[in-house]
Design an enzyme around this catalytic site. Structure first.
Site, PDB file in Angstrom:
ATOM      1  N   SER A  22       0.805  -1.224   0.000  1.00  0.00           N
ATOM      2  CA  SER A  22       0.000   0.000   0.000  1.00  0.00           C
ATOM      3  C   SER A  22       0.840   1.277   0.000  1.00  0.00           C
ATOM      4  O   SER A  22       1.861   1.376   0.685  1.00  0.00           O
ATOM      5  CB  SER A  22      -0.916   0.000   1.226  1.00  0.00           C
ATOM      6  OG  SER A  22      -1.640   1.225   1.295  1.00  0.00           O
ATOM      7  N   MET A  23       0.347   2.267  -0.757  1.00  0.00           N
ATOM      8  CA  MET A  23       0.945   3.602  -0.752  1.00  0.00           C
ATOM      9  C   MET A  23       0.277   4.528   0.256  1.00  0.00           C
ATOM     10  O   MET A  23       0.682   5.674   0.420  1.00  0.00           O
ATOM     11  CB  MET A  23       0.839   4.216  -2.153  1.00  0.00           C
ATOM     12  CG  MET A  23       1.722   3.562  -3.200  1.00  0.00           C
ATOM     13  SD  MET A  23       3.481   3.774  -2.847  1.00  0.00           S
ATOM     14  CE  MET A  23       3.647   5.551  -3.091  1.00  0.00           C
ATOM     15  N   SER A  69      -9.665  -2.117   3.976  1.00  0.00           N
ATOM     16  CA  SER A  69      -9.655  -2.531   2.571  1.00  0.00           C
ATOM     17  C   SER A  69      -9.924  -4.028   2.499  1.00  0.00           C
ATOM     18  O   SER A  69     -10.279  -4.655   3.492  1.00  0.00           O
ATOM     19  CB  SER A  69      -8.322  -2.156   1.913  1.00  0.00           C
ATOM     20  OG  SER A  69      -8.420  -2.273   0.501  1.00  0.00           O
ATOM     21  N   LYS A  73     -14.143  -4.882   3.944  1.00  0.00           N
ATOM     22  CA  LYS A  73     -15.001  -3.702   3.826  1.00  0.00           C
ATOM     23  C   LYS A  73     -16.460  -3.949   4.198  1.00  0.00           C
ATOM     24  O   LYS A  73     -17.143  -3.030   4.659  1.00  0.00           O
ATOM     25  CB  LYS A  73     -14.915  -3.142   2.397  1.00  0.00           C
ATOM     26  CG  LYS A  73     -13.564  -2.529   2.076  1.00  0.00           C
ATOM     27  CD  LYS A  73     -13.558  -1.921   0.688  1.00  0.00           C
ATOM     28  CE  LYS A  73     -12.213  -1.264   0.402  1.00  0.00           C
ATOM     29  NZ  LYS A  73     -12.212  -0.576  -0.906  1.00  0.00           N
ATOM     30  N   ASP A 109     -14.549   5.439  -1.328  1.00  0.00           N
ATOM     31  CA  ASP A 109     -14.053   4.839  -2.576  1.00  0.00           C
ATOM     32  C   ASP A 109     -14.736   5.410  -3.809  1.00  0.00           C
ATOM     33  O   ASP A 109     -14.081   5.723  -4.812  1.00  0.00           O
ATOM     34  CB  ASP A 109     -14.248   3.327  -2.552  1.00  0.00           C
ATOM     35  CG  ASP A 109     -13.172   2.603  -1.760  1.00  0.00           C
ATOM     36  OD1 ASP A 109     -12.039   3.107  -1.721  1.00  0.00           O
ATOM     37  OD2 ASP A 109     -13.464   1.537  -1.197  1.00  0.00           O
ATOM     38  N   GLY A 133     -17.188  -6.546 -10.832  1.00  0.00           N
ATOM     39  CA  GLY A 133     -17.002  -6.653  -9.394  1.00  0.00           C
ATOM     40  C   GLY A 133     -18.058  -5.922  -8.597  1.00  0.00           C
ATOM     41  O   GLY A 133     -18.475  -4.819  -8.961  1.00  0.00           O
ATOM     42  N   GLY A 136     -16.613  -4.404  -1.948  1.00  0.00           N
ATOM     43  CA  GLY A 136     -16.687  -3.104  -1.285  1.00  0.00           C
ATOM     44  C   GLY A 136     -16.397  -1.931  -2.209  1.00  0.00           C
ATOM     45  O   GLY A 136     -17.176  -0.976  -2.281  1.00  0.00           O
ATOM     46  N   ALA A 137     -15.286  -2.013  -2.954  1.00  0.00           N
ATOM     47  CA  ALA A 137     -14.940  -0.920  -3.866  1.00  0.00           C
ATOM     48  C   ALA A 137     -15.917  -0.849  -5.030  1.00  0.00           C
ATOM     49  O   ALA A 137     -16.356   0.238  -5.422  1.00  0.00           O
ATOM     50  CB  ALA A 137     -13.515  -1.090  -4.379  1.00  0.00           C
ATOM     51  N   TYR A 236      -3.467  -0.738  -8.143  1.00  0.00           N
ATOM     52  CA  TYR A 236      -2.336   0.150  -8.456  1.00  0.00           C
ATOM     53  C   TYR A 236      -0.991  -0.475  -8.092  1.00  0.00           C
ATOM     54  O   TYR A 236       0.051   0.170  -8.222  1.00  0.00           O
ATOM     55  CB  TYR A 236      -2.492   1.508  -7.765  1.00  0.00           C
ATOM     56  CG  TYR A 236      -2.461   1.461  -6.253  1.00  0.00           C
ATOM     57  CD1 TYR A 236      -1.264   1.528  -5.553  1.00  0.00           C
ATOM     58  CD2 TYR A 236      -3.638   1.374  -5.528  1.00  0.00           C
ATOM     59  CE1 TYR A 236      -1.239   1.493  -4.167  1.00  0.00           C
ATOM     60  CE2 TYR A 236      -3.631   1.352  -4.151  1.00  0.00           C
ATOM     61  CZ  TYR A 236      -2.423   1.408  -3.477  1.00  0.00           C
ATOM     62  OH  TYR A 236      -2.412   1.367  -2.101  1.00  0.00           O
TER      63      TYR A 236
END
Length: 293
Positions: A22-23, A69, A73, A109, A133, A136-137, A236
């Site tokens: 993760s960033m 995440s 979620k 999100d 999909g 959650g996102a 990402y």
């Protein structure tokens, strides 16, 4: 960072699995430093099994909150005290705020998805979207895009535990918005191809393309894509997913990973925790410069 941490530093977490890629820690800790805010942000690998004790630790340690995440979620909802109306509508949470032991769940999100496209000069309002999909996102993206004016949406999902959520998403969108939503079986490849080819944007909100599935994609045939199609992958890490490579090989001009979405959803969460606006331009430069290395 050691110069900022003292006995008054408040902790914010990120609970997901896997999450070491993760960033978000880079984003938030640089933003805290830039604004002189006494917070620290750390990533914790938390599964569905360890989630209950992890959420209780937010209260125990008096953390300011946490991001949530995959795969947590939706599983986190029964563990919280309250839900923001948007999170309640979406049925998923990616941000928790702790106010004196009361944990409230939010979703940012969908906001991040729409804002990241706006940042790139891409306006999908009034157009058709095909979305893969309904986790959650994906749920947050579908609902926010419909609320913001996407006119038609084809949602594809496999027949797993999230199929019922996909059905709920379609019903909610058709009832509460002007968007026309339909649900499709992801295993019907001919239907999947047809819907993508009749869309303005194709967005993949699944984990396909992320470790350990970094060499996989739901679409491996470049002929499915037009050059003027917008292709968006919420993954990402890696920066260029297999889906993105396929799209670029087809000559698609507008191909995006989830880094911009991550930045904008993070900015919304940052505001919830601190009451301050994230220095987005400053953080974007850090994240995208890192992206180029």
């Amino acid at each position: 960072m050691t110069e900022r941490i003292d006995g008054h530093t408040l902790l914010i977490g990120l609970m997901a699995y896997p999450i070491r890629h993760s960033m978000s820690p880079t984003m938030h800790n640089n933003a805290f430093a830039k604004l002189g805010l006494n917070y620290a942000y750390l990533a914790f690998e938390v599964t569905n099994d360890t989630l209950p004790s992890a959420i209780e630790s937010i209260r125990t340690l008096d953390m300011r909150g946490s991001n949530i995440s995959m795969p947590n979620k939706q599983k986190v909802i029964p563990l919280l005290d309250k839900l923001d109306p948007a999170a309640e509508m979406v049925g998923a949470v990616n941000t928790i705020v702790n106010d004196d032991g009361v944990l409230t769940g939010y979703t940012t999100d969908g906001i991040g998805f729409m804002k990241s496209l706006d940042d790139e000069g891409i306006n999908i309002r009034g157009h058709k979207m095909t979305l893969a999909g309904a986790g959650g996102a994906g749920t947050a993206i579908a609902v926010q895009a419909a609320l913001d004016g996407v006119s038609e949406m084809s949602i594809f999902n496999i027949h797993d535990a999230s199929w019922k959520q996909a059905e709920k998403n379609v019903a909610l969108i058709n009832e509460k918005t002007d968007c026309k939503a339909t649900l499709h079986d992801l295993e019907d490849r001919d239907d999947f191809k047809k819907e993508i080819q009749s869309s303005f944007i194709y967005a993949d909100s699944t984990g396909v393309g992320m470790k350990p599935l970094e060499n996989e994609t739901l679409v491996d045939d470049p002929t499915w894509f037009r050059k003027d199609l917008v292709v968006f992958d919420t993954v990402y890490a890696p920066r260029e997913t297999k889906l993105m490579k396929v799209a670029k090989s087809a000559g698609v001009e507008h191909v995006f990973n989830g880094l911009g979405m991550m930045l904008e959803q993070g900015a919304a969460a940052f505001k919830l925790w601190t009451g301050e606006d994230m220095p987005v331009d400053y953080i974007r430069q850090i994240l995208f410069d890192d992206d180029k290395k």
